[in-house]
Design an enzyme around this catalytic site. Structure first.
Site, PDB file in Angstrom:
ATOM      1  N   ASP A  46     -29.863 -32.456   9.231  1.00  0.00           N
ATOM      2  CA  ASP A  46     -28.643 -31.786   9.414  1.00  0.00           C
ATOM      3  C   ASP A  46     -28.319 -31.213   8.053  1.00  0.00           C
ATOM      4  OD1 ASP A  46     -25.954 -30.751  11.456  1.00  0.00           O
ATOM      5  OD2 ASP A  46     -25.592 -31.196   9.198  1.00  0.00           O
ATOM      6  N   TYR A  51     -23.987 -26.502   1.376  1.00  0.00           N
ATOM      7  CA  TYR A  51     -24.434 -27.689   0.769  1.00  0.00           C
ATOM      8  C   TYR A  51     -25.301 -27.648  -0.370  1.00  0.00           C
ATOM      9  CZ  TYR A  51     -23.301 -30.108   5.284  1.00  0.00           C
ATOM     10  OH  TYR A  51     -22.438 -30.525   6.525  1.00  0.00           O
ATOM     11  N   LYS A  76     -25.985 -24.210   8.904  1.00  0.00           N
ATOM     12  CA  LYS A  76     -24.806 -23.727   9.261  1.00  0.00           C
ATOM     13  C   LYS A  76     -24.222 -22.471   8.572  1.00  0.00           C
ATOM     14  CE  LYS A  76     -23.262 -28.573   9.895  1.00  0.00           C
ATOM     15  NZ  LYS A  76     -24.291 -28.956   8.766  1.00  0.00           N
ATOM     16  N   HIS A 109     -20.015 -23.090  10.862  1.00  0.00           N
ATOM     17  CA  HIS A 109     -19.443 -24.228  10.142  1.00  0.00           C
ATOM     18  C   HIS A 109     -18.057 -24.403  10.188  1.00  0.00           C
ATOM     19  CE1 HIS A 109     -20.762 -26.565   6.493  1.00  0.00           C
ATOM     20  NE2 HIS A 109     -20.052 -27.524   7.164  1.00  0.00           N
TER      21      HIS A 109
END
Length: 278
Positions: A46, A51, A76, A109
């Protein structure tokens, strides 16, 4: 080598119940952790655009000898990309960074109600699913009212709602709503934050009795609660230990004691007000 059981989502897609989360890992760390996880039996990773490590995850997938259809990848949509056309462009960019032709699960998200564009983003995600570019679509950090709106106005129910859950913040009403509507609940920060839960007396006593670590007891609690769970680690031994939770069970008394842990509340942002990146 342990592998997680599969959960069938409301669209018929199967997702491994336990996977690797890579939040707060840089690209190199995400690459190394993803490789270690795949070697340890994980088949679910994931990530997210924000990120900054989709490229690292993608490299680990490319370097794996596993068939692509045996690895389940989630990413996401970030807050700055809400909106119909923006969502389509963001999806293309994520797919390119991952080096993939198709995605397994795409999530919004955060609902970002201040921007009021998550419905348009959801409609774009429905198109991506209908075109076969993503197998399953869901959301993250959605409250009940956000879920009701996307279901009511599009007729398409998210397959997953990924939310903050740990034994001292169980979000029982939201989990119950999702269960009644066939939405799988996925736990982020499943161990809490800051390590406080690892010293919780109820959990340490159960762990000592079972000969397991406190982390494994918490992850087993998630599994028996029916959650999809994505613990994060950069340590190969801990990555392997985190998936080694399918050879024991918590009994009814264990579950009762865990249910009575005092709820400390939300540790992460409030989805109703969080607008970073909007």
């Amino acid at each position: 080598m342990t592998q997680a059981p599969m959960i069938t989502l409301n669209d018929g897609i199967q997702i491994p119940q336990l996977g690797l989360g890579v939040w707060q890992l840089d690209d190199a760390q995400a690459h190394a952790s993803s490789k270690a996880a795949l070697q340890a039996g994980y088949r679910h990773i994931d990530t997210a655009m924000i990120y900054g490590n989709e490229t690292g995850v993608g490299r680990a997938i490319a370097e794996s000898e596993l068939p692509r259809n045996e690895i389940f990848i989630t990413t996401k949509l970030w807050n700055a990309d809400h909106g119909f056309d923006q969502t389509l462009r963001a999806f293309d960019a994520s797919l390119k960074r991952l080096g993939l032709q198709t995605l397994d699960l795409f999530l919004i998200h955060w609902p970002l109600p201040i921007k009021n564009a998550y419905l348009d983003s959801w409609k774009a995600m429905v198109r991506l699913r209908d075109e076969g570019r993503v197998r399953s679509i869901g959301v993250s950090n959605f409250h009940q009212e956000h879920l009701q709106r996307v279901i009511g106005e599009t007729g398409v129910t998210p397959s997953v709602n990924q939310i903050e859950i740990h034994p001292d913040f169980t979000q029982a009403p939201l989990v119950d709503f999702s269960r009644r509507h066939g939405i799988a609940t996925e736990s982020w920060s499943p161990l809490g934050q800051g390590g406080a839960l690892l010293d919780e007396p109820v959990l340490t006593r159960i762990a000592a009795r079972l000969g397991k670590s406190t982390v494994q007891v918490i992850l087993r609690w998630h599994v028996q609660s029916g959650h999809i769970v994505i613990p994060r680690s950069t340590n190969a031994e801990r990555i392997a230990a985190n998936i080694d939770v399918f050879d024991f069970r918590l009994d009814a008394e264990d579950l009762r004691q865990i249910a009575n842990i005092v709820q400390t509340g939300r540790l992460g942002p409030d989805p109703d007000t969080f607008d970073l990146g909007a």
